[in-house]
Write a protein that holds these residues in place. Structure first.
Motif, PDB file in Angstrom:
ATOM      1  N   ILE A  77       0.832  -1.203   0.000  1.00  0.00           N
ATOM      2  CA  ILE A  77       0.000   0.000   0.000  1.00  0.00           C
ATOM      3  C   ILE A  77       0.867   1.254   0.000  1.00  0.00           C
ATOM      4  CG2 ILE A  77      -1.853  -1.165   1.261  1.00  0.00           C
ATOM      5  CD1 ILE A  77      -0.954   0.468   3.730  1.00  0.00           C
ATOM      6  N   PHE A  78       0.241   2.387  -0.310  1.00  0.00           N
ATOM      7  CA  PHE A  78       0.913   3.674  -0.262  1.00  0.00           C
ATOM      8  C   PHE A  78       0.762   4.313   1.117  1.00  0.00           C
ATOM      9  CE2 PHE A  78       0.034   3.329  -4.855  1.00  0.00           C
ATOM     10  CZ  PHE A  78       1.312   3.534  -5.337  1.00  0.00           C
ATOM     11  N   GLY A  79      -0.037   3.729   1.990  1.00  0.00           N
ATOM     12  CA  GLY A  79      -0.257   4.286   3.316  1.00  0.00           C
ATOM     13  C   GLY A  79       0.815   3.854   4.305  1.00  0.00           C
ATOM     14  N   GLU A  80       0.412   3.733   5.565  1.00  0.00           N
ATOM     15  CA  GLU A  80       1.352   3.405   6.631  1.00  0.00           C
ATOM     16  C   GLU A  80       0.855   2.208   7.432  1.00  0.00           C
ATOM     17  OE1 GLU A  80       4.205   4.975   7.046  1.00  0.00           O
ATOM     18  OE2 GLU A  80       3.813   6.538   5.551  1.00  0.00           O
ATOM     19  N   TYR A  81       1.800   1.397   7.912  1.00  0.00           N
ATOM     20  CA  TYR A  81       1.520   0.311   8.845  1.00  0.00           C
ATOM     21  C   TYR A  81       2.098   0.691  10.207  1.00  0.00           C
ATOM     22  CZ  TYR A  81       0.316  -2.802   4.935  1.00  0.00           C
ATOM     23  OH  TYR A  81      -0.275  -3.373   3.841  1.00  0.00           O
ATOM     24  N   THR A  82       1.375   0.364  11.276  1.00  0.00           N
ATOM     25  CA  THR A  82       1.804   0.687  12.631  1.00  0.00           C
ATOM     26  C   THR A  82       1.568  -0.511  13.537  1.00  0.00           C
ATOM     27  OG1 THR A  82       1.224   3.017  12.309  1.00  0.00           O
ATOM     28  CG2 THR A  82       1.512   2.267  14.585  1.00  0.00           C
ATOM     29  N   MET A  83       2.508  -0.752  14.460  1.00  0.00           N
ATOM     30  CA  MET A  83       2.375  -1.851  15.420  1.00  0.00           C
ATOM     31  C   MET A  83       1.847  -1.333  16.753  1.00  0.00           C
ATOM     32  SD  MET A  83       5.293  -4.363  17.057  1.00  0.00           S
ATOM     33  CE  MET A  83       5.822  -4.982  15.464  1.00  0.00           C
ATOM     34  N   LEU A  84       0.819  -1.995  17.279  1.00  0.00           N
ATOM     35  CA  LEU A  84       0.309  -1.708  18.615  1.00  0.00           C
ATOM     36  C   LEU A  84       0.750  -2.817  19.560  1.00  0.00           C
ATOM     37  CD1 LEU A  84      -3.389  -0.689  17.814  1.00  0.00           C
ATOM     38  CD2 LEU A  84      -1.386   0.800  17.988  1.00  0.00           C
ATOM     39  N   GLU A  85       1.208  -2.433  20.739  1.00  0.00           N
ATOM     40  CA  GLU A  85       1.601  -3.396  21.774  1.00  0.00           C
ATOM     41  C   GLU A  85       0.508  -3.426  22.831  1.00  0.00           C
ATOM     42  OE1 GLU A  85       4.421  -5.243  22.131  1.00  0.00           O
ATOM     43  OE2 GLU A  85       5.827  -4.428  20.646  1.00  0.00           O
ATOM     44  N   LEU A  86      -0.154  -4.571  22.970  1.00  0.00           N
ATOM     45  CA  LEU A  86      -1.228  -4.710  23.953  1.00  0.00           C
ATOM     46  C   LEU A  86      -0.749  -5.545  25.132  1.00  0.00           C
ATOM     47  CD1 LEU A  86      -2.801  -3.791  21.397  1.00  0.00           C
ATOM     48  CD2 LEU A  86      -4.681  -5.206  22.185  1.00  0.00           C
ATOM     49  N   ALA A  87      -1.048  -5.063  26.333  1.00  0.00           N
ATOM     50  CA  ALA A  87      -0.673  -5.773  27.559  1.00  0.00           C
ATOM     51  C   ALA A  87      -1.926  -5.971  28.410  1.00  0.00           C
ATOM     52  CB  ALA A  87       0.391  -5.005  28.318  1.00  0.00           C
ATOM     53  N   GLY A  88      -2.919  -6.621  27.822  1.00  0.00           N
ATOM     54  CA  GLY A  88      -4.146  -6.898  28.549  1.00  0.00           C
ATOM     55  C   GLY A  88      -5.237  -5.877  28.320  1.00  0.00           C
ATOM     56  N   HIS A  89      -4.924  -4.758  27.654  1.00  0.00           N
ATOM     57  CA  HIS A  89      -5.955  -3.747  27.399  1.00  0.00           C
ATOM     58  C   HIS A  89      -6.523  -3.934  25.999  1.00  0.00           C
ATOM     59  CE1 HIS A  89      -2.060  -2.172  26.169  1.00  0.00           C
ATOM     60  NE2 HIS A  89      -2.662  -1.318  25.370  1.00  0.00           N
ATOM     61  N   GLU A  90      -7.355  -3.004  25.569  1.00  0.00           N
ATOM     62  CA  GLU A  90      -8.029  -3.162  24.292  1.00  0.00           C
ATOM     63  C   GLU A  90      -8.016  -1.869  23.488  1.00  0.00           C
ATOM     64  OE1 GLU A  90     -11.861  -4.460  25.666  1.00  0.00           O
ATOM     65  OE2 GLU A  90     -12.684  -2.439  25.658  1.00  0.00           O
ATOM     66  N   TYR A  91      -8.077  -2.040  22.173  1.00  0.00           N
ATOM     67  CA  TYR A  91      -8.192  -0.917  21.249  1.00  0.00           C
ATOM     68  C   TYR A  91      -9.417  -1.138  20.367  1.00  0.00           C
ATOM     69  CZ  TYR A  91      -3.677   1.488  21.865  1.00  0.00           C
ATOM     70  OH  TYR A  91      -2.626   2.225  22.352  1.00  0.00           O
ATOM     71  N   ILE A  92     -10.075  -0.046  20.033  1.00  0.00           N
ATOM     72  CA  ILE A  92     -11.172  -0.071  19.070  1.00  0.00           C
ATOM     73  C   ILE A  92     -10.630   0.542  17.792  1.00  0.00           C
ATOM     74  CG2 ILE A  92     -13.503   0.731  18.555  1.00  0.00           C
ATOM     75  CD1 ILE A  92     -13.837   0.916  21.682  1.00  0.00           C
ATOM     76  N   LEU A  93     -10.673  -0.220  16.698  1.00  0.00           N
ATOM     77  CA  LEU A  93     -10.057   0.179  15.437  1.00  0.00           C
ATOM     78  C   LEU A  93     -11.100   0.607  14.423  1.00  0.00           C
ATOM     79  CD1 LEU A  93      -7.566  -2.811  15.003  1.00  0.00           C
ATOM     80  CD2 LEU A  93      -7.212  -0.696  16.302  1.00  0.00           C
ATOM     81  N   ASP A  94     -10.715   1.559  13.592  1.00  0.00           N
ATOM     82  CA  ASP A  94     -11.555   1.938  12.473  1.00  0.00           C
ATOM     83  C   ASP A  94     -11.716   0.731  11.554  1.00  0.00           C
ATOM     84  OD1 ASP A  94     -13.090   3.531  10.877  1.00  0.00           O
ATOM     85  OD2 ASP A  94     -11.412   4.545   9.918  1.00  0.00           O
ATOM     86  N   ARG A  95     -12.859   0.611  10.909  1.00  0.00           N
ATOM     87  CA  ARG A  95     -13.098  -0.533  10.030  1.00  0.00           C
ATOM     88  C   ARG A  95     -12.054  -0.564   8.910  1.00  0.00           C
ATOM     89  NH1 ARG A  95     -18.981  -1.576   7.519  1.00  0.00           N
ATOM     90  NH2 ARG A  95     -19.402  -1.855   9.750  1.00  0.00           N
ATOM     91  N   GLY A  96     -11.458  -1.731   8.705  1.00  0.00           N
ATOM     92  CA  GLY A  96     -10.442  -1.891   7.677  1.00  0.00           C
ATOM     93  C   GLY A  96      -9.033  -1.647   8.160  1.00  0.00           C
ATOM     94  N   ALA A  97      -8.860  -1.198   9.425  1.00  0.00           N
ATOM     95  CA  ALA A  97      -7.519  -0.890   9.927  1.00  0.00           C
ATOM     96  C   ALA A  97      -6.751  -2.149  10.328  1.00  0.00           C
ATOM     97  CB  ALA A  97      -7.604   0.067  11.115  1.00  0.00           C
ATOM     98  N   TYR A  98      -7.452  -3.175  10.803  1.00  0.00           N
ATOM     99  CA  TYR A  98      -6.777  -4.389  11.279  1.00  0.00           C
ATOM    100  C   TYR A  98      -6.165  -5.168  10.117  1.00  0.00           C
ATOM    101  CZ  TYR A  98      -6.149  -9.132  13.079  1.00  0.00           C
ATOM    102  OH  TYR A  98      -5.625 -10.372  13.405  1.00  0.00           O
ATOM    103  N   VAL A  99      -4.897  -5.630  10.305  1.00  0.00           N
ATOM    104  CA  VAL A  99      -4.228  -6.448   9.291  1.00  0.00           C
ATOM    105  C   VAL A  99      -3.879  -7.824   9.842  1.00  0.00           C
ATOM    106  CG1 VAL A  99      -2.300  -6.624   7.670  1.00  0.00           C
ATOM    107  CG2 VAL A  99      -3.270  -4.375   8.218  1.00  0.00           C
ATOM    108  N   CYS A 100      -3.103  -7.875  10.926  1.00  0.00           N
ATOM    109  CA  CYS A 100      -2.686  -9.172  11.484  1.00  0.00           C
ATOM    110  C   CYS A 100      -2.254  -8.967  12.935  1.00  0.00           C
ATOM    111  CB  CYS A 100      -1.564  -9.803  10.659  1.00  0.00           C
ATOM    112  SG  CYS A 100      -0.094  -8.760  10.496  1.00  0.00           S
ATOM    113  N   SER A 101      -2.048 -10.086  13.648  1.00  0.00           N
ATOM    114  CA  SER A 101      -1.705  -9.990  15.065  1.00  0.00           C
ATOM    115  C   SER A 101      -1.182 -11.307  15.592  1.00  0.00           C
ATOM    116  CB  SER A 101      -2.933  -9.567  15.886  1.00  0.00           C
ATOM    117  OG  SER A 101      -3.980 -10.517  15.740  1.00  0.00           O
ATOM    118  N   ASP A 102      -0.588 -11.244  16.788  1.00  0.00           N
ATOM    119  CA  ASP A 102      -0.215 -12.462  17.503  1.00  0.00           C
ATOM    120  C   ASP A 102      -1.475 -13.264  17.826  1.00  0.00           C
ATOM    121  OD1 ASP A 102       2.650 -12.192  17.754  1.00  0.00           O
ATOM    122  OD2 ASP A 102       2.301 -10.592  19.208  1.00  0.00           O
ATOM    123  N   ILE A 103      -1.308 -14.560  18.023  1.00  0.00           N
ATOM    124  CA  ILE A 103      -2.461 -15.422  18.276  1.00  0.00           C
ATOM    125  C   ILE A 103      -3.092 -15.117  19.630  1.00  0.00           C
ATOM    126  CG2 ILE A 103      -1.179 -17.292  19.385  1.00  0.00           C
ATOM    127  CD1 ILE A 103      -4.069 -17.581  16.795  1.00  0.00           C
TER     128      ILE A 103
END
Length: 223
Positions: A77-103
């Protein structure tokens, strides 16, 4: 854990996940290509999962990748990828923002309030991620992290790519009274209150702007 990296080739970006006898999860359709003895598995959806997917527009299934090797997610893509580090908390993502994650990351859905979903750019349903591990998300441009501590953030436009789940999100008039809001030129704004983090992407990168300009100038056939 698997290693997630953002790689760039000729201005195009993609995600490279390196697995060493590990498992990761991704959005349906996110796979670009993979190398090595890696098995992709897709669990059969439950009846409840199918109904939820029909109501929310979310993917019915999200495949997992197990083994040793490299998996590339994109397509580039021409956009940007960003890594989020979660330690038991949660994020609400805009639709289409999620790509992949740890199991270890649970991927679900979040329902906004009726009026917020109707008039906000985020829609009624968004993606919810929570647990322990890393999440890779995409946006049209670089992200700016705004940290709130019992504070209030007002955003004009659909620039919020992600927010922590503890924040209260609503839509409000920019000024008191309809005439004042109309005169200000702002109208309805997004309001985030409480303690947490909001990730904004207010300015698309130059490549994203270029693609938009090209698409806007493609001649439309009159036939």
């Amino acid at each position: 854990m698997a290693v997630f990296e953002v790689i760039e080739k000729q201005g195009l970006k993609m995600i490279r996940a390196t697995l060493n006898n590990e498992v990761i999860r991704a959005e349906a359709g996110a796979l670009h290509y993979m190398q090595g003895p890696i098995q992709m598995d897709v669990a059969a959806p439950s009846a409840g999962g199918i109904l939820k997917a029909m109501a929310t527009g979310e993917s019915i299934v999200r495949p997992t990748y197990t083994g040793t090797g490299q998996v590339f997610f994109g397509p580039p893509i021409f956009g940007e990828y960003t890594m989020l580090e979660l330690a038991g908390h949660e994020y609400i993502l805009d639709r289409g923002a999620y790509v992949c994650s740890d199991i270890g990351i649970e991927v679900g859905v979040w329902r906004n309030k009726a009026l917020t979903g109707l008039f906000g750019g985020e829609g009624f349903w968004q993606t919810l991620v929570k647990g322990h591990g890393r999440v890779m998300i995409k946006s049209s441009g670089p992200l700016e992290a705004i940290n709130l501590v019992n504070d209030k953030l007002v955003v004009d436009g659909s620039f919020a790519v992600a927010r922590t789940g503890a924040l209260e999100y609503s839509l409000q008039r920019a000024s008191k009274g309809f005439l004042a809001s109309a005169a200000s030129g702002e109208g309805i704004v997004s309001v985030f209150q409480g303690t947490g983090q909001v990730l904004l992407s207010p300015v698309p990168n130059v490549w994203h702007n270029l693609v938009d300009a090209i698409i806007a100038n493609i001649p439309v056939s009159s036939s």
